[in-house]
Write a protein that holds these residues in place. Sequence first.
Motif, PDB file in Angstrom:
ATOM      1  N   CYS A 100       8.529  24.250  61.312  1.00  0.00           N
ATOM      2  CA  CYS A 100       9.781  24.957  61.045  1.00  0.00           C
ATOM      3  C   CYS A 100      10.620  24.950  62.315  1.00  0.00           C
ATOM      4  CB  CYS A 100       9.527  26.386  60.563  1.00  0.00           C
ATOM      5  SG  CYS A 100       8.616  27.446  61.712  1.00  0.00           S
ATOM      6  N   ALA A 103       9.490  31.882  53.491  1.00  0.00           N
ATOM      7  CA  ALA A 103       8.910  30.634  53.992  1.00  0.00           C
ATOM      8  C   ALA A 103       7.393  30.713  54.121  1.00  0.00           C
ATOM      9  CB  ALA A 103       9.535  30.282  55.342  1.00  0.00           C
ATOM     10  N   PHE A 104       6.859  31.847  54.600  1.00  0.00           N
ATOM     11  CA  PHE A 104       5.419  31.909  54.839  1.00  0.00           C
ATOM     12  C   PHE A 104       4.626  31.988  53.540  1.00  0.00           C
ATOM     13  CE2 PHE A 104       6.628  32.240  59.147  1.00  0.00           C
ATOM     14  CZ  PHE A 104       5.504  31.962  59.913  1.00  0.00           C
ATOM     15  N   GLU A 114       4.572  37.079  61.832  1.00  0.00           N
ATOM     16  CA  GLU A 114       4.057  36.579  60.554  1.00  0.00           C
ATOM     17  C   GLU A 114       2.739  35.838  60.749  1.00  0.00           C
ATOM     18  OE1 GLU A 114       4.913  36.723  57.256  1.00  0.00           O
ATOM     19  OE2 GLU A 114       6.316  38.299  57.828  1.00  0.00           O
ATOM     20  N   LYS A 158      15.056  37.511  59.115  1.00  0.00           N
ATOM     21  CA  LYS A 158      13.655  37.866  58.868  1.00  0.00           C
ATOM     22  C   LYS A 158      13.311  37.763  57.385  1.00  0.00           C
ATOM     23  CE  LYS A 158      10.299  41.487  60.012  1.00  0.00           C
ATOM     24  NZ  LYS A 158      10.126  42.834  60.624  1.00  0.00           N
ATOM     25  N   TRP A 200      14.117  35.447  55.401  1.00  0.00           N
ATOM     26  CA  TRP A 200      13.704  34.078  55.071  1.00  0.00           C
ATOM     27  C   TRP A 200      12.213  33.889  55.302  1.00  0.00           C
ATOM     28  CZ3 TRP A 200      17.838  31.301  58.594  1.00  0.00           C
ATOM     29  CH2 TRP A 200      19.124  31.647  58.155  1.00  0.00           C
ATOM     30  N   LEU A 201      11.654  34.619  56.242  1.00  0.00           N
ATOM     31  CA  LEU A 201      10.245  34.458  56.591  1.00  0.00           C
ATOM     32  C   LEU A 201       9.330  35.202  55.633  1.00  0.00           C
ATOM     33  CD1 LEU A 201      10.521  34.979  60.456  1.00  0.00           C
ATOM     34  CD2 LEU A 201      10.833  32.864  59.153  1.00  0.00           C
ATOM     35  N   GLU A 202       9.658  36.456  55.349  1.00  0.00           N
ATOM     36  CA  GLU A 202       8.742  37.307  54.592  1.00  0.00           C
ATOM     37  C   GLU A 202       9.154  37.511  53.144  1.00  0.00           C
ATOM     38  OE1 GLU A 202      10.661  41.560  56.133  1.00  0.00           O
ATOM     39  OE2 GLU A 202       8.821  40.783  57.031  1.00  0.00           O
ATOM     40  N   ASP A 221       9.624  37.223  65.317  1.00  0.00           N
ATOM     41  CA  ASP A 221       9.372  37.362  63.878  1.00  0.00           C
ATOM     42  C   ASP A 221       8.418  36.280  63.368  1.00  0.00           C
ATOM     43  OD1 ASP A 221      10.997  39.574  63.758  1.00  0.00           O
ATOM     44  OD2 ASP A 221      12.774  38.481  63.078  1.00  0.00           O
ATOM     45  N   ILE A 222       8.534  35.057  63.903  1.00  0.00           N
ATOM     46  CA  ILE A 222       7.593  33.986  63.541  1.00  0.00           C
ATOM     47  C   ILE A 222       6.190  34.362  64.014  1.00  0.00           C
ATOM     48  CG2 ILE A 222       6.957  31.575  63.958  1.00  0.00           C
ATOM     49  CD1 ILE A 222       9.397  31.554  62.311  1.00  0.00           C
TER      50      ILE A 222
END
Length: 571
Positions: free
Chosen positions: A225, A412-413, A157, A386, A388-390, A153-154
């Motif tokens: 991160c 986060a991103f 992104e 996921k 949290w990322l997008e 997932d990282i």
Amino acid sequence: MSNQLRMSLGTMIGIVVVSVGMLLESPSAFAQRSPLERRVRGFDSNEDGNISIEEFRGPRDRFRLLDRDQDGVISSAEVTQYFSRSPTPARASDQNDTQADGVLRFTYPSTIDGASCTGTIWIPEASKEMPPEKYPLVAFLGGGPGVGTIPNDILAECQKRNWIAMGLAGRSWPRGSLGDCGFTVSMAYLDHPNPAIGPGQQDVLDGIDWALTNHPAEPKRVYLCGFSLGGRGTYMMGLKCPDRFAAIAPFAPATDMFELDIRTSESRASYPCRMAIAEGVVGTSPRSATLRSMQSGRFLIENAFNLPIFHGHGTEDGLAYNLRSKTSYAHGYNMTIDSSWRGVYEFQGKQFDFGHTPTLAELHQRHPDGYPFAYMFTRIGHAVDKKWLEGTSTNQGEGVPHPEAPNRLIGAFDFFERHQLKKSPETVVFKTYTDNVSKAYWLAIDIQRPWENLPGAVRAKLQSPHKLAIEAARLTQISIDLDLAQLNLTSSQPLRIDVSILEEPCFDPALMPQKSDSQDLKIILKSETFSQSRLDDLTISGANGEIQYEDQKIIIPVLLDPAGPRAILIQ
């Protein structure tokens, strides 16, 4: 005899004079030394065979490490003894080990001892829209089973945004070397004076520097991160080195190094590992308490004034929580918005209470111009969500609304996208417990009582190009880089520095000195524009003793007392 003549004579008789201790070595012997050893030996500027603390141009804990007999100097024999035990230096290189999605394994050498460190990296192809020198870089620190990898997932992104992605492992840590820590990488990411434990943080920083040197990464847009163990490392590294990162994002982190001991007995399998890292039972000696504080993000959270933080945590996380009885997402709350948490644990009938440390919400409320942060708590266990990322819709979790989409929580991103590194910020806040973590942005500090779990701190604010306000607690000296701070000292406009005792009610209570305390402090001003003739022409008022002038430095003694600020005028 001049160095030039000495080298000429050495060449005539087939030897080379090395600039340490007047040692004579053959060219082949000198060439076989590692670059790091040659660099250390080069510190012996007066060529007397010993390296003094004044000559040593490195962290003080490294000086003590090399000075094996603790006599105050590093001898040539001690240098040889240390480096003879070091691993063979690694050669930085991309290796022909391309994985799925174009991820490449690479190795790079540690600047501490030359040990071989590893990681993975994905690099986007150059495009007209994103020139190579403009790629942001996201470095990821894995948890126990995922060190050195880039989660899918990282990676997705980063690929979507055309950003460089890295997974950093550092060196290979053997299982059980500190007792049964439960997994092989218990020491990863630590910054510790024991070389068998502590190069992990520097390994990560070296990996990032390797990427900045060898790939088209933008230094102002480096983001860190990590998950679980890596989330703890993200907090520690970011708060000790806030001038290295544009923003950080700890995911499901342990915000207290000893959270397992807080809620469990000493019989837990991981306890020997924690004891080894703290060099004893935490709380039973000032040094063990210091080591615990320096490995726990919550004790350094004040350093986040210029460091944007995104904290992601699961409401059903059964591993990274900080209380004796499980409470939903308490571990994330105690760093962000819940100030009710206290760190208390028992050992052999004794209770150790480490008290409340400030939250990001408290700090930002008191200082709206600093402490930028966001968070997201979703219904998940000990894993990276996921969302949290997008980002996600506001009904899918708790967090901070996206500034451009109020019905969504920022991820986060998108949080990273909004922040770049400030190399010369207007305000610098820095706190430490030791003498080897002491520099941020344009200032450096020495504290009064290092390694006694009594922190020292500074808050310095540039009020104009000719005025600086400094608040200090438990410091012996503050060094200011006038050039980096963009402070001007001209014949027509004096430089004013107001210095006072730091009194900050929402900081860690352990930081606050007594009201009656006075402090003898040295203010050191550095500038490459200083020449001896210019220093001789300066007039300085407000000092408490003799002012010293050294090469491109002014050293001004100051006495701080509760009566009020001390004004220093330089013209």
